[in-house]
Design a protein around this motif. Structure first.
Motif, PDB file in Angstrom:
ATOM      1  N   THR A  13       8.695   1.015  19.908  1.00  0.00           N
ATOM      2  CA  THR A  13       8.707  -0.184  20.821  1.00  0.00           C
ATOM      3  C   THR A  13       9.700  -0.575  21.661  1.00  0.00           C
ATOM      4  O   THR A  13      10.052  -0.512  23.093  1.00  0.00           O
ATOM      5  CB  THR A  13       7.973  -1.743  20.402  1.00  0.00           C
ATOM      6  N   LEU A  70       3.208  -1.995  21.476  1.00  0.00           N
ATOM      7  CA  LEU A  70       3.661  -0.322  21.204  1.00  0.00           C
ATOM      8  C   LEU A  70       3.011   0.124  22.861  1.00  0.00           C
ATOM      9  O   LEU A  70       3.729  -0.123  24.347  1.00  0.00           O
ATOM     10  CB  LEU A  70       3.657   0.429  20.723  1.00  0.00           C
ATOM     11  N   ILE A 105       6.537   2.134  14.478  1.00  0.00           N
ATOM     12  CA  ILE A 105       5.718   1.746  15.885  1.00  0.00           C
ATOM     13  C   ILE A 105       6.866   0.563  16.617  1.00  0.00           C
ATOM     14  O   ILE A 105       6.640   0.467  18.117  1.00  0.00           O
ATOM     15  CB  ILE A 105       4.520   1.405  15.685  1.00  0.00           C
ATOM     16  N   ARG A 106       6.993  -0.599  15.912  1.00  0.00           N
ATOM     17  CA  ARG A 106       7.929  -1.093  16.498  1.00  0.00           C
ATOM     18  C   ARG A 106       9.279  -0.616  16.832  1.00  0.00           C
ATOM     19  O   ARG A 106       9.298  -1.307  17.787  1.00  0.00           O
ATOM     20  CB  ARG A 106       8.518  -2.090  15.328  1.00  0.00           C
TER      21      ARG A 106
END
Length: 712
Positions: free
Chosen positions: A276, A326, A272-273
Motif C-alpha cells: 500500500t 490497499l 499488504i501494508r
C-alpha cells in the motif's frame, strides 16, 4: 443510285454500331449478374428487368422499322434482323432467367433463414464455430442478407477474429448503409485491435443515423477513452519496469513475496501494508494490475480465508482492513482498477457483509472504498452493473444510528446512488419488506439517532419518491405517515438545528407522497392539515413554506380537512403570506385558497373580508407565473357570489385584467378559462361592469365565457 448506296452504307454502319452497343450492354449485364457484390448484383437485376420490359413494349415498332429498311438495303436489314433476333433471344432467355432467379431467391431466402436460426441457437449455446458455419452456409444461399453478416461478425468477435468481424460488418453496410448493429460490432472489433480513432468514428456514425442514441454514444466514447488510457498507462509502466526503476521493482518484488503460500497471516498483513505504501502514482497502480495483484484473494488461501471469515478474530480484522486500504490506494482515480476489483467474486460477495459487520475499522474503510465508486458517474455504473444493490438502501440506512463519520459517509454514498435509475429499480425489490420498516423506525426514534444523518436520509427517501413504485409503497404505508406526524409533533421537545432540518426534510417528503391519492391519505388528512396549521407560526420561513405546500396538496383529499382549516383561520393566514410575497410561498398559498373557496362558503366570505377590494388577488393576476394567475382568477370567480364583492371592484381595472387573460395565449388553458369564468360572473353579479366591457370591445370574450359560467 450513288445517293442510295451512300444511304445504305451509312444505315448499315449505324445498325452495326447499335448492335455493338447492345452487345456491350448485354456483356455488362452478364458481368453484373456474376458480381460478388450483392448491391451491384441487385442493381443489375433491376436493369435487366427494365430492358426486358422496354424490349417488349417496342417490339412491334422495331418490326415495322425493319420492314421499311428492307426497301433501302436488303442485305443490311438481313444482318440487322439476325442481330436483333440474337439480341431478342438473349433478352428472352434473360427474362426467363429472371423469373427462375426470383423463385430461386425465394427458396434460398427460406433456407438462409433456417440456417440463421440454427446459427443463432449455436451462438446462444456458446458454440461459436458451429454458429459461424451456419451463418456462412446461409450466405452461400443468400449473399445479400445483412443479418447473416452481422450475426457472423458477432460470432467472430467471440472467437477474437477481429479482422474477419470488421469485414463482415463492411459487407452488412453494403447491404444496409444505416445498419447500427454493424457499426456497433465494428467499433468493438476496432477497439480490440487498438484502433481507437476508427472505433470513435463508428460511434459518430451511429449518432448520425439515430440522434436518440446519444446516451449510448456517450457511454461508448467513454469506454474507448478509458481503454486508450489503460494501454498508455501499461506501456508507460512497462518502460519504467524495464528501465530498472526502484519503485517499479519494489512493487513486483512485494507481489512475488505475497504470492508465497502457507505463510502466517501476520506475514501477509505486513506485506499488504508495505505494498500500500508503494502505491505512489498511476504507474504503481498499473504495475499492481499488470502483475496480477488482483489475484491475491483467488491465489492465496490464507488471505482469502481471513478476508471472507464470518466472525473475524483480531488478526483477520487487521488483514481485512489492510486489504481495504490497499484497494483504496490501487483504485483512487484509476477506473480500470476499479472495474477489475469489482469483477473479483470474493470482493463482490463480501462488500455488503463488510458494511454490515459492525466492526468500526472494517465499516469505515469499506465505506471509504465504496465512496471512490459512488462519487463519479462511471464508478456508480460499475457498482450498479456488478453489485446486487437490492439490500444496500437498507444496509446504508442503518448507519443513521451511528454518531461518528460513518453515518455521513453512508448518506453521501446513498445520495450519489440515487442519481442512477437502475439503483432505484433495484431498491423496489426489498423496499416494502426491508428499507421502509427500517425508515419508519428511524423516524419514530428521531430524538435518539444521528439527526444530521436522519435529515439527509429523509431527503434521500424524498428523492426516491420520484420512482412511482417506491412512492406508492410509501404512500400506502400507514406506519410511515404516523412516523412522519410523530416527528412533526416532537419538534416542541427538541429544538436543535439538526432536528429542525429533519422537520424541514419530512415536510418535503410528505409533499412528494401527496402526489398519490388513497384511503390512508384521506384518513390522515385532518390530522396532517392540523399539524401544518400549527407550523404556520414557525420562525423558519423554509418550514412555513413547506407547511403551506403540504396544505395545498392534502386539502383536496378531504372536505372535513378544508372545513377544519377554514375554522382555524387559514384564509386570513394565506392572505398575510401572499402580501409578504415570495414566489414559491405564493404559489402554495393561492392554491390553498383556491381549494378552500371552491367548496367552502365561509372561506369565500373570509377572503372578501381579509382582502379588501381584492387588492392581493388583483396583484397576483399581474404575476408572470401562470399557475398563480390561474388560481387567483379562480379564487376571484368563486368569491364574486358573495354579496357586494363585485360592487367593490367597480373602480378597479379588473375587467381589463381579466380580458387580457381570457383572450391571452397562456400555455395553461386554465388561465383563459378561469379568467373568462370570473369575467362572466363579474358581469352577472354587477351589470355595471358590462359598460366597461363594451368600451373595451370585450363582449365577444364575455359571450365565449358563458359556457364556462353555465358549467361552473
Amino acid at each position: 443510285p450513288g445517293g442510295a448506296a451512300m444511304l445504305g452504307h451509312g444505315q448499315e454502319e449505324e445498325d452495326f454500331q447499335r448492335f455493338l452497343r447492345r452487345v456491350d450492354d448485354i456483356a455488362n449485364l452478364v458481368q453484373g449478374l456474376n458480381s460478388p457484390d450483392p448491391a451491384v448484383k441487385e442493381k443489375t437485376i433491376a436493369e435487366a428487368e427494365k430492358r426486358i420490359h422496354d424490349q417488349e413494349s417496342s417490339k412491334e415498332e422495331e418490326s415495322r422499322t425493319t420492314v421499311n429498311r428492307t426497301v433501302i438495303n436488303t442485305r443490311a436489314s438481313d444482318v440487322a434482323n439476325a442481330e436483333a433476333v440474337n439480341a431478342d433471344g438473349f433478352l428472352a432467355i434473360l427474362e426467363k432467367d429472371a423469373k427462375e432467379r426470383a423463385k430461386r431467391r425465394k427458396r434460398n431466402e427460406h433456407l438462409a433463414n433456417a440456417l440463421k436460426e440454427e446459427g443463432n441457437d449455436a451462438f446462444r449455446k456458446g458454440d461459436y464455430v458451429v454458429a459461424i458455419q451456419r451463418y456462412t452456409e446461409g450466405l452461400e444461399k443468400l449473399k445479400d442478407k445483412q443479418e447473416l453478416y452481422t450475426n457472423r461478425a458477432q460470432a467472430y468477435l467471440k472467437m477474437h477474429e477481429y479482422a474477419k468481424a470488421i469485414g463482415d460488418c463492411e459487407w452488412a453496410l453494403k447491404c444496409n448503409e444505416r445498419c447500427i448493429k454493424a457499426y456497433f460490432l465494428m467499433r468493438k472489433a476496432q477497439l480490440a485491435l487498438k484502433h481507437y480513432s476508427e472505433s470513435r468514428q463508428c460511434y459518430e456514425k451511429i449518432l448520425q443515423i439515430d440522434p436518440q442514441k446519444e446516451r449510448l454514444f456517450k457511454d461508448c466514447m467513454t469506454e474507448v477513452n478509458l481503454e486508450e488510457k489503460r494501454m498508455e498507462d501499461e506501456e508507460r509502466a512497462m518502460k519504467e519496469a524495464q528501465s530498472g526503476r526502484l519503485a517499479a521493482l519494489s512493487i513486483e518484488e512485494l507481489l512475488q513475496k505475497l504470492a508465497r503460500p502457507d505463510q502466517n497471516i501476520l506475514y501477509y498483513t505486513g506485506g499488504i501494508r508495505l505494498l500500500t505504501g508503494a502505491m505512489k502514482d498511476c504507474t504503481g497502480q498499473t504495475l499492481f494490475r499488470t502483475n496480477n495483484g488482483f489475484s491475491i484473494l483467488k491465489d492465496n488461501e490464507v488471505v482469502r480465508r481471513g478476508f471472507c471469515a464470518e466472525r473475524k478474530n483480531t488478526a483477520e480484522v487487521d488483514l481485512c482492513v489492510s486489504l481495504l486500504f490497499l484497494w483504496q490506494a490501487v483504485c483512487t482515480g484509476n477506473e480500470e482498477n476499479q472495474r477489475l476489483l469489482l469483477t473479483c467474486p470474493d470482493v463482490n460477495a463480501q462488500l455488503p457483509k463488510l458494511l454490515s459487520s459492525g466492526v468500526l475499522g472494517i465499516q469505515k474503510e469499506t465505506l471509504a472504498l465504496i465512496s471512490l465508486y459512488s462519487e463519479n458517474e462511471n464508478g456508480r455504473r460499475l457498482l450498479v452493473r456488478h453489485q446486487d444493490l437490492t439490500k444496500w438502501l437498507q444496509i446504508l440506512m442503518t448507519f443513521v444510528n451511528n454518531t461518528d463519520a460513518r453515518a455521513s459517509s453512508a448518506m453521501n454514498i446513498l445520495s450519489d446512488l440515487t442519481e442512477e435509475e437502475r439503483f432505484k429499480t433495484q431498491c423496489r425489490v426489498m423496499f416494502s419488506a426491508g428499507a421502509l420498516p427500517l425508515f419508519t423506525q428511524l423516524l419514530t426514534s428521531a430524538k435518539l439517532v444521528n439527526q444530521a444523518a436522519l435529515a439527509r436520509c429523509i431527503g434521500i427517501m424524498g428523492n426516491l419518491c420520484a420512482d412511482v413504485v417506491i412512492r406508492r409503497q410509501m404512500a400506502d404505508c400507514r406506519e410511515c405517515w404516523q412516523a412522519c406526524l410523530k416527528l412533526v409533533d416532537e419538534r416542541f421537545d427538541v429544538s436543535t438545528p439538526e432536528y429542525r432540518e429533519c422537520l424541514f426534510a419530512v415536510l418535503g417528503l410528505m409533499m412528494n407522497l401527496l402526489l398519490e391519492s388513497n384511503v390512508i391519505i384521506q384518513n390522515f388528512a385532518v390530522d396532517i392539515s392540523g399539524k401544518c396549521m400549527s407550523l404556520l407560526r414557525d420562525k423558519d420561513g423554509r418550514i412555513v413554506t413547506r407547511a403551506i405546500g403540504v396544505l395545498s396538496r392534502i386539502l383536496p383529499a378531504s372536505s372535513s380537512a378544508v372545513e377544519e382549516v377554514v375554522k382555524g383561520g387559514v384564509v386570513k393566514k394565506m392572505i398575510r403570506f401572499l402580501k409578504a410575497g415570495g414566489q414559491v410561498t405564493s404559489n402554495y398559498a393561492i392554491k390553498t385558497l383556491s381549494i378552500c373557496t371552491r367548496s367552502n362558503g365561509q372561506a369565500r366570505e373570509d377572503l372578501v373580508k381579509s382582502d379588501k377590494g381584492f387588492s392581493v388577488l388583483l396583484k397576483l393576476l399581474d404575476s408572470e407565473n401562470e399557475m398563480i394567475v390561474g388560481n387567483a382568477a379562480f379564487c376571484l370567480g368563486q368569491c364574486l357570489v358573495v354579496p357586494g364583492a363585485a360592487m367593490s371592484l367597480l373602480d378597479s381595472n379588473v375587467v381589463m385584467i381579466l380580458l387580457k387573460h381570457a383572450g391571452g395565449d397562456a400555455t395553461r388553458t386554465s388561465v383563459q378559462e378561469n379568467a373568462a369564468i370570473a369575467l362572466g360572473k363579474l358581469c352577472v353579479a354587477e351589470p355595471r361592469h358590462i359598460f366597461q366591457l363594451r368600451e373595451l370591445n370585450g363582449l365577444a370574450i364575455l359571450n365565449s365565457s358563458m359556457k364556462y359560467v353555465q358549467s361552473s
